[in-house]
Scaffold this motif. Structure first.
Motif, short mmCIF file in Angstrom:
data_model
loop_
_atom_site.label_atom_id
_atom_site.label_comp_id
_atom_site.label_asym_id
_atom_site.label_seq_id
_atom_site.Cartn_x
_atom_site.Cartn_y
_atom_site.Cartn_z
N HIS A 186 36.62 39.73 26.39
CA HIS A 186 35.38 39.91 27.02
C HIS A 186 35.29 39.11 27.90
O HIS A 186 34.51 39.25 29.16
N LYS A 187 35.51 37.77 27.76
CA LYS A 187 35.44 36.59 28.87
C LYS A 187 36.28 36.88 30.05
O LYS A 187 35.70 36.76 31.32
N ALA A 188 37.23 37.37 29.86
CA ALA A 188 38.30 38.02 31.25
C ALA A 188 37.42 38.99 31.99
O ALA A 188 37.38 39.29 33.11
N ARG A 189 36.90 40.03 31.23
CA ARG A 189 36.15 41.05 31.64
C ARG A 189 35.15 40.67 32.43
O ARG A 189 34.87 40.94 33.78
N GLU A 190 34.05 39.76 31.92
CA GLU A 190 33.17 39.31 33.00
C GLU A 190 33.67 38.47 34.03
O GLU A 190 32.97 38.54 35.13
N GLU A 191 34.65 37.78 33.86
CA GLU A 191 35.29 36.94 35.07
C GLU A 191 35.67 38.16 36.17
O GLU A 191 35.26 37.83 37.38
N ILE A 192 36.36 39.16 35.96
CA ILE A 192 36.66 40.02 36.72
C ILE A 192 35.39 40.66 37.45
O ILE A 192 35.30 41.19 38.59
N HIS A 250 64.69 53.91 54.12
CA HIS A 250 63.87 54.04 55.48
C HIS A 250 63.79 52.69 56.20
O HIS A 250 63.81 51.76 55.62
N PRO A 251 63.82 52.86 57.35
CA PRO A 251 63.64 51.55 58.43
C PRO A 251 62.42 50.57 57.81
O PRO A 251 61.24 51.31 57.95
N GLY A 252 62.78 49.39 57.25
CA GLY A 252 61.50 48.61 56.99
C GLY A 252 60.68 48.90 55.79
O GLY A 252 59.98 48.18 55.35
N SER A 253 61.28 50.04 54.86
CA SER A 253 60.83 50.51 53.65
C SER A 253 61.24 49.26 52.35
O SER A 253 62.45 48.98 52.30
N THR A 254 60.30 48.66 51.90
CA THR A 254 60.43 47.93 50.80
C THR A 254 59.48 48.30 49.48
O THR A 254 58.55 48.85 49.84
N THR A 255 59.92 48.03 48.42
CA THR A 255 58.99 48.18 47.11
C THR A 255 59.05 46.94 46.61
O THR A 255 59.70 46.33 46.19
N ALA A 256 57.66 46.66 46.29
CA ALA A 256 57.35 45.32 45.30
C ALA A 256 57.38 45.72 44.12
O ALA A 256 56.18 46.58 43.54
N PHE A 257 58.05 45.31 43.22
CA PHE A 257 57.84 45.45 41.72
C PHE A 257 57.34 44.36 41.18
O PHE A 257 57.73 43.35 41.22
N VAL A 258 56.22 44.60 40.37
CA VAL A 258 55.40 43.59 40.05
C VAL A 258 55.02 43.47 38.51
O VAL A 258 54.67 44.53 38.02
N GLN A 259 55.36 42.38 38.07
CA GLN A 259 55.19 42.19 36.59
C GLN A 259 53.55 41.78 36.34
O GLN A 259 53.04 41.12 37.14
N VAL A 260 53.05 42.52 35.24
CA VAL A 260 51.52 42.14 34.86
C VAL A 260 51.39 41.56 33.70
O VAL A 260 52.09 42.23 32.67
N GLY A 261 50.93 40.54 33.61
CA GLY A 261 50.71 39.69 32.31
C GLY A 261 49.74 40.02 31.28
O GLY A 261 49.20 41.55 31.51
N VAL A 262 49.39 39.30 30.49
CA VAL A 262 48.38 39.80 29.36
C VAL A 262 47.16 38.70 29.42
O VAL A 262 47.19 37.70 29.85
N ILE A 263 46.22 39.48 28.84
CA ILE A 263 44.73 38.54 28.63
C ILE A 263 44.53 37.95 27.36
O ILE A 263 44.27 36.66 27.20
#
Length: 537
Positions: A87-93, A310-323
Motif C-alpha cells: 500500500h505504501k509503494a502504491r501511494e508513492e507511485i 537490423h542496423p542499430g537495433s537493440t533490445t533492452a532486457f530488463v529485470q523488475v524487482g519486488v515490492i
C-alpha cells in the motif's frame, strides 16, 4: 538516410518477420494454432469498469498524446495479512505520477503492467488471491494489463486443472486473450505486448517453468509481423520470466537447476530459443521486461542490451524487482517506470526500500533509448548504442557482496576456455573460484562455475541446467575422456568420496538433469498417501 532506408528495405525482403502492416489496432485475440490471424478488437486489458478511460476507448491516438508513463510491477505475492509495504509503494507511485519526476508533464497518460505471481505463498492461484490483486491494482486508478506467472495457476486445492484455474483468472481480470496475452497501443507507433504462462499442473517437469504454448507464440509472431520496425513501430514486451539469451542475472542453484529460469526452459532448444530470435529479427523490440527471479535492479546485469539483426537495433532486457518484504532475495524493494515523450524512451527505478520519503521520491534513471529507428541506426554507424547508466556505487551490489547470485556466461578471456574437448582434467574443484568451460564433441557447452557443473546453450551461451547437484562436485575434479563425450567426476583423494561419477549425453545430446518433480504430481501422491490413513482411522 537514403542508404539506411534502402538497407531496411532489403532486410524487409529477406526477413520472415517483415510483413506489411495492417491498420492500427489496439489488441487482438490469439490466432488459431496453425494460421495466425486477428479475430477481433480487444479492450486494452483488464481495466476496472470504472477506470477504462486512459486508453482503450477505441479512439485514435493523437500526436499530442505522445507523452506517457507505464508502471511495471514485478512479483507481487500479496498477503492479505501484511499489505503495508504494498500500500505504501502504491501511494508513492501514484503521487510521483502527478509530478514531472519522470520528465513528462503531470497530465501525461499513465498505464500499468503487472508481471504476475499475484498471491502469497500458500494462497497463490486461488480465487481469493485474484480478488485481492484485482482490488490492489484497481487502487492505482489507472488502466492496466497483466500476465500470469508460474504461481498464478497454483490453486491446487481449489482447481483440478490448469484450464479451470486459468478460466477464473481471466474472468476476474476480464482478460480476453485466449492464452492470457495482451496487445495495447499506448502511443503512436508504440505497442505494449504481454505473454502469459499457461501451465502449472501440466508441465512435464518443474511446475514453475513459464510455458508459452505454440498457439500463443504464433500470436506473438503475428503481432510482430503486423507492426514491423520498418514502419517505425517500437514494441515493448512483458513476460513473467525472461527469454533464454536475455543476458540477465539468473540463479544457477535455483532456477537453472530446476529448468524454470527462461520461457519454455524445459522444452526443445528451438522452442526456448524462439523468443530471443524473434526479438533480434524484428528490430523494433526495444525493451523486454520480466520478473521471476526476485532480484533487484542494483546489479550490473539487471539490464542487458542485446544486438538485433537490423542496423542499430537493440533490445533492452530488463529485470523488475519486488515490492514485498517477504519476497526480496537481497533486501531491495523496487519497481520500474517507463516514461516516454515523442523522442525518447526512459527506464527508471523506484526504490521503495529507502528510509526517507525524499529518497523514495527520487526516481533513478537507468536507461534512455531513442524512439526513432533511423536515429538508432545513425548512432550505431558512429559506434554508439544505448547502454544502461552505471548503478551508483552507494547502491550497487558487487560480486563480492553476493557471489552466489552470480551466473557466469562463457567468455574467451576467462583463462580456461577450450573451443574443443580434449582428454584430461579440466578443473580441480580444490581451487577456490575455479572457472572453466569447453565444447563437447556433440556441440554441447559445459562449464564449471561456483562449484556447479553447468550446461550452456550452444547458441546463446545461457545456462540451461546442471549435470549433478553441488554436493556431488565436492571432493571431485572434472575429467573429459578422449572420446570428447564422456565426463567423469573423479575423487581428489582418499579422504573424499570413493566412487567416480560418469556422465554421458542423453539421446537429444543434452547433459543436464531434471531435479524437480512436478508439484501437482507430488500433491497427488501426498493426497494418495493420506487417504488410506483417513479411512483406517
Amino acid at each position: 538516410g537514403h542508404h539506411v532506408a534502402r538497407a531496411y528495405l532489403l532486410l524487409s525482403l529477406l526477413s520472415p518477420l517483415s510483413v506489411g502492416a495492417t491498420r492500427l489496432s489496439l489488441s487482438a485475440r490469439g490466432p488459431s494454432l496453425h494460421v495466425p490471424r486477428v479475430q477481433k478488437e480487444m479492450r486494452n486489458g483488464p481495466f476496472s469498469r470504472k477506470l477504462r478511460k486512459k486508453i482503450g476507448s477505441g479512439a485514435e491516438v493523437r500526436a499530442e498524446d505522445e507523452c506517457w508513463n507505464c508502471v511495471v510491477l514485478g512479483d507481487l505475492h500479496l498477503d492479505e495479512s501484511d499489505m503495508g509495504s504494498h500500500h505504501k509503494a502504491r501511494e508513492e507511485i501514484k503521487q510521483l505520477l502527478k509530478t514531472e519526476a519522470f520528465g513528462t508533464p503531470p497530465s501525461s497518460k499513465s498505464h500499468l503492467v503487472s508481471l504476475g505471481d499475484l498471491g502469497a505463498y500458500g494462497s497463490a492461484g486461488t480465487t481469493q488471491s485474484f480478488e485481492l490483486a484485482r482490488e490492489y491494482l484497481d487502487g492505482f486508478g489507472i488502466g492496466y494489463n497483466l500476465v500470469t506467472g508460474n504461481h498464478d495457476l497454483e490453486g491446487m486445492d481449489e482447481f483440478k486443472t490448469d484450464r479451470e484455474n486459468f478460466k477464473v483468472f481471466k474472468e476476474i481480470f476480464e482478460v480476453e486473450g485466449e492464452n492470457g496475452q495482451f496487445s495495447t497501443q499506448i502511443a503512436p507507433n508504440v505497442l505494449l505486448v504481454g505473454l502469459s504462462t499457461e501451465r502449472f499442473r501440466d508441465n512435464k517437469w518443474s511446475s514453475h517453468e513459464v510455458y508459452i504454448s505454440g498457439k500463443q507464440l504464433d500470436w506473438f509472431q503475428d503481432v510482430l509481423n503486423r507492426h514491423p520496425s520498418e514502419d517505425g513501430w517500437n514494441i515493448i514486451v512483458f513476460s513473467h520470466a525472461p527469454p533464454m539469451g536475455s543476458g540477465l542475472r539468473v540463479l544457477n542453484s535455483v532456477h537453472v537447476r530446476n529448468t524454470c529460469a527462461w520461457l519454455n526452459h524445459a522444452q526443445i532448444p528451438s522452442s526456448r530459443r524462439a523468443f530471443h530470435r524473434l526479438a533480434r529479427q524484428h528490430g523494433g523490440v526495444v525493451a523486454w521486461f520480466s520478473g521471476h527471479f526476485h532480484l533487484s535492479h542494483d546489479y550490473d546485469d539487471s539490464i542487458s542490451m542485446q544486438r538485433g539483426l537490423h542496423p542499430g537495433s537493440t533490445t533492452a532486457f530488463v529485470q523488475v524487482g519486488v515490492i514485498g518484504d517477504k519476497s526480496t532475495r537481497d533486501g531491495r524493494r523496487q519497481s520500474r517506470v517507463l516514461s516516454c515523450d515523442s523522442d525518447m524512451l526512459r527506464i527508471f527505478t523506484l526504490n521503495h526500500h529507502h528510509q526517507t520519503e525524499s529518497e523514495r521520491r527520487k526516481p533513478r534513471l537507468d536507461l534512455e533509448i531513442p524512439l526513432s529507428m533511423a536515429k538508432r541506426a545513425r548512432l550505431a554507424a558512429m559506434g554508439s548504442l544505448p547502454s544502461p547508466l552505471p548503478v551508483p556505487e552507494t547502491e550497487r551490489i558487487s560480486e563480492e557482496d553476493n557471489v552466489w547470485f552470480w551466473a557466469k556466461t562463457p567468455q574467451q578471456d576467462d583463462g580456461c576456455y577450450l573451443p574443443e574437448a580434449v582428454g584430461g582434467s579440466m578443473v580441480d574443484q580444490g581451487v577456490e573460484g575455479a572457472i572453466c568451460w569447453w565444447h563437447m564433441a556433440n556441440g554441447a557447452v559445459l562449464g564449471v562455475h561456483d562449484g556447479l557443473l553447468v550446461e550452456y546453450d550452444s547458441e546463446t551461451h545461457a545456462p540451461v541446467g546442471l549435470l549433478v547437484d553441488k554436493e556431488d562436485m565436492i571432493g571431485r575434479h572434472v575429467h573429459i575422456d578422449p572420446d570428447g563425450e564422456t565426463v567423469r567426476l573423479i575423487p581428489l583423494n582418499t579422504e573424499g568420496p570413493e566412487e567416480s561419477i560418469e556422465l554421458r549425453p542423453e539421446k537429444d545430446g543434452s547433459y543436464f538433469q531434471q531435479f524437480q518433480e512436478n508439484k501437482w504430481k507430488r500433491h497427488l501422491k501426498k493426497k494418495a498417501q493420506i487417504a488410506p490413513q483417513e479411512v483406517s482411522s
